[in-house]
Design an enzyme around this catalytic site. Structure first.
Site, PDB file in Angstrom:
ATOM      1  N   HIS A 119       5.683   6.328  -2.658  1.00 40.97           N
ATOM      2  CA  HIS A 119       7.012   6.837  -3.025  1.00 40.97           C
ATOM      3  C   HIS A 119       6.917   8.313  -3.399  1.00 40.97           C
ATOM      4  O   HIS A 119       7.706   9.131  -2.972  1.00 40.97           O
ATOM      5  CB  HIS A 119       7.573   6.104  -4.254  1.00 40.97           C
ATOM      6  CG  HIS A 119       7.752   4.632  -4.071  1.00 40.97           C
ATOM      7  ND1 HIS A 119       7.692   3.751  -5.125  1.00 40.97           N
ATOM      8  CD2 HIS A 119       8.005   3.893  -2.981  1.00 40.97           C
ATOM      9  CE1 HIS A 119       7.904   2.532  -4.685  1.00 40.97           C
ATOM     10  NE2 HIS A 119       8.097   2.582  -3.383  1.00 40.97           N
TER      11      HIS A 119
ATOM     12  N   CYS B 113       0.825  -1.207   0.000  1.00 44.42           N
ATOM     13  CA  CYS B 113       0.000   0.000   0.000  1.00 44.42           C
ATOM     14  C   CYS B 113       0.861   1.260   0.000  1.00 44.42           C
ATOM     15  O   CYS B 113       2.075   1.211   0.124  1.00 44.42           O
ATOM     16  CB  CYS B 113      -0.926  -0.007   1.214  1.00 44.42           C
ATOM     17  SG  CYS B 113      -0.025   0.196   2.774  1.00 44.42           S
TER      18      CYS B 113
ATOM     19  N   ALA C 252       3.051   1.807   2.956  1.00 38.87           N
ATOM     20  CA  ALA C 252       4.255   0.968   2.870  1.00 38.87           C
ATOM     21  C   ALA C 252       5.313   1.644   2.001  1.00 38.87           C
ATOM     22  O   ALA C 252       6.503   1.633   2.324  1.00 38.87           O
ATOM     23  CB  ALA C 252       3.910  -0.409   2.304  1.00 38.87           C
TER      24      ALA C 252
ATOM     25  N   ARG D 249      11.668  -4.484   6.456  1.00 33.44           N
ATOM     26  CA  ARG D 249      12.251  -4.319   5.125  1.00 33.44           C
ATOM     27  C   ARG D 249      13.741  -4.625   5.093  1.00 33.44           C
ATOM     28  O   ARG D 249      14.326  -4.791   4.059  1.00 33.44           O
ATOM     29  CB  ARG D 249      11.990  -2.916   4.611  1.00 33.44           C
ATOM     30  CG  ARG D 249      12.665  -2.655   3.244  1.00 33.44           C
ATOM     31  CD  ARG D 249      11.887  -1.663   2.520  1.00 33.44           C
ATOM     32  NE  ARG D 249      12.457  -1.079   1.349  1.00 33.44           N
ATOM     33  CZ  ARG D 249      13.144   0.042   1.351  1.00 33.44           C
ATOM     34  NH1 ARG D 249      13.430   0.661   2.477  1.00 33.44           N
ATOM     35  NH2 ARG D 249      13.559   0.558   0.223  1.00 33.44           N
TER      36      ARG D 249
END
Ligand code: CFM
Length: 554
Positions: free
Chosen positions: A203, A70, A73, A104
């Site tokens: 991002h 998502c 994330a 991560r």
């Protein structure tokens, strides 16, 4: 059965159908509407030099098992989360903070005296039902105050989760208020999970926020002849440290690696660099463009995954600076490092040559890792991104033709202008004269140009399509993530996690390449995969390569 028995199957030769037939079989089960959509996302790479248009960055069909994550994330987990001395607070129910806590594998270490690493903490406002009903702004304010009292960080960053967006908490005004009150940098990200169609939206939101709230805050000059930033490198498994090692040998200073192993101070000062090089185009191209517009710092794409990419990237950076001493130094470093890589590569290639791989990862690794497999003489028969856009597949020249849909329009595009005082015109002049000499900037050719003709390119692969691919081709190894790793392995194919590296790595640069070659050699040469039986096979129903012909203990 010999070790090589699994490697002799040609990728799409006599034992497997053609890529076009495989595509048909993958699409076969879908109802009409889904079929129409998936048809655009599964392509046979018929003309690699002029890639066909692929359907990408669109919503996943509900009901399809996707690998995607998502927006939260992509923002907190991927781009900003690795900054180790910013205190990250998730505003939301506890799950989002918990599941993005160190999962991560971006690695960090304190590099200067007095610095702190907060990444071992997971901070969340832990929203409860009454916050959802009556609003959670007070809770957020309290959490920021509490975190400040406890840790006295330089900066606090706040991330909105889905319910925060749904109830309309104004995290930005809370952040502004607390910034003023505490006298430190406090900023928020409206990265609610539902924004956009995947983590890719996160991002973009992260890039905007880092640019607005961190970039350019510290103008202290950096006294070094060659200064660069590496954008889109997140230090998974220590990759950034291997890249640091190589650059230190070459005499090039990396001011900031965004954002693997990076500190708040590095980021606020990184606009002092002469050049930005971009590793992961998908997650950070926005930042490269904004920094060029505001500060005049040129950028180009690099790849430190695979020795060919590493050599090419180092040479291009040396050429950018154009100094004979640096160009010679880079050649010297390459020669020395290659003397260690070569014998390992020669040895593993005797076993890996001709084997096959398929890669389904994020928004850049499905491309970058093809170089490492190619080094070993292996062929990538199918590859795809989870959430990349058309430019990551087809190259940046398609950018003007990409249609902006409602989901993308949701994400703010910052209007950036050249900084009246700090725009460095000499960088722009250097760029112009290098371009005239044939040097390329703002370049990304995309994945499809590099892939062999008639290989499969699959965007946002579904569980069904992946199973079909394995059934038809049984690649020697699949590069993917934890969501599908064990499904793949139950089907008798080793899976290398290319997100977390399965606790291995680094895989970047020269030493990383050596690690990767050895790992893939070990995985694809192991006999254990010939002993596994796919769960759907009844006794006596398994194909020859999967039957337990290998005596236990062989
Ligand atoms: Fe870029 Fe990444 Fe990737 Fe990515 Fe990611 Fe990642 Fe990835 Mo996992 S930033 S697009 S959102 S290279 S976390 S370090 S491995 S999916 S291919």
């Amino acid at each position: 059965m010999s070790e090589e028995s699994n490697s002799s199957t040609p990728p799409m030769g006599p034992t497997g159908p053609s890529a076009a037939e495989a595509r048909e079989q993958m699409l076969d089960i879908y109802p009409k509407k889904t079929l129409r959509k998936r048809s655009k996302q599964i392509l046979v790479n018929e003309t690699p030099s002029t890639p066909a248009e692929i359907g990408a960055n669109s919503r996943t069909v509900p009901g399809i098992i996707t690998q995607r994550g998502c927006s939260y994330a992509g923002c907190k987990g991927v781009v900003i989360g690795p900054i180790y001395d910013v205190l990250h607070i998730t505003h939301g129910p506890i799950g989002c903070g918990w599941y993005s806590w160190l999962s991560r594998r971006n690695m960090n270490k304190i590099r200067k005296e007095g610095e702190t690493n907060y990444l071992q903490y997971s901070m969340s406002t832990d929203m409860q039902e009454d916050h959802i009903v009556f609003g959670g702004e007070k809770q957020l304010e309290q959490a920021i105050q509490e975190a400040y009292d406890e840790f006295k960080p330089k900066a606090i960053s706040v991330y909105a989760t889905c319910p925060v967006g749904l109830i309309g908490d104004d995290i930005h005004s809370v952040c502004r208020k607390m910034k003023e009150k505490l006298g430190i940098n406090v900023f928020g990200f409206s990265c609610e999970g539902y924004k956009g169609v995947s983590q890719s939206a996160g991002h973009h939101i992260a890039n905007n926020g880092v640019f607005k709230h961190m970039i350019g805050l510290d103008d202290t000059p950096v006294d070094f002849k060659y200064k660069i930033n590496i954008l889109g490198e997140y230090n998974i498994g220590g990759d950034a440290w291997e890249i640091d090692r190589i650059f230190a040998l070459c005499g090039i200073k990396i001011i900031g690696t965004l954002s693997g192993g990076v500190s708040y101070d590095d980021i606020t000062n990184c606009h002092m660099a002469d050049l930005n090089v971009v590793m992961c185009h998908r997650s950070i191209n926005y930042m490269a463009e904004m920094m060029e517009t505001k500060f005049g710092i040129p950028w180009f794409k690099v790849n430190f995954i695979g020795i060919e990419g590493t050599k090419k990237s180092l040479r291009k950076i040396a050429q950018y600076f154009g100094d004979k001493a640096l160009i010679d130094k880079v050649e010297e470093v390459i020669a020395k490092e290659m003397s260690e890589v070569r014998p390992v590569l020669e040895d593993v290639t005797t076993r890996t040559q001709g084997k096959t791989a398929a890669l389904f990862v994020g928004g850049s690794r499905a491309h970058h890792y093809q170089d490492l497999f190619n080094d070993m003489g292996m062929q990538v028969i199918a590859a795809g991104y989870e959430f990349a856009h058309r430019d990551d597949y087809e190259g940046r020249d398609v950018l003007p033709s990409i249609k902006v849909d409602a989901d993308s329009r949701n994400i703010e595009e910052l209007k950036i202008e050249a900084d009246p005082e700090r725009y460095n015109a000499s960088h722009a002049e250097r760029k112009k004269s290098l371009e005239e000499a044939g040097f390329t900037f703002e370049d990304y050719e995309g994945m499809m140009r590099q892939m062999a003709k008639d290989t499969l390119v699959i965007d946002d692969i579904s569980h069904h399509e992946l199973e079909k691919l394995i059934e038809l081709y049984k690649p020697n190894v699949i590069g993917s993530g934890v969501k599908d790793k064990y499904v793949i392995e139950k089907m008798g194919v080793p899976c290398k996690q290319l997100h977390s590296y399965d606790y291995g790595g680094p895989y970047a640069g020269f030493k990383g390449a050596i690690n990767f070659y050895k790992e893939i050699d070990r995985m694809t040469s192991s006999k254990v995969w010939q002993l596994t039986r796919a769960p759907w096979h009844e006794a006596g129903d398994a194909p020859a390569t999967e039957t337990a012909e290998v005596p236990v203990g062989a």
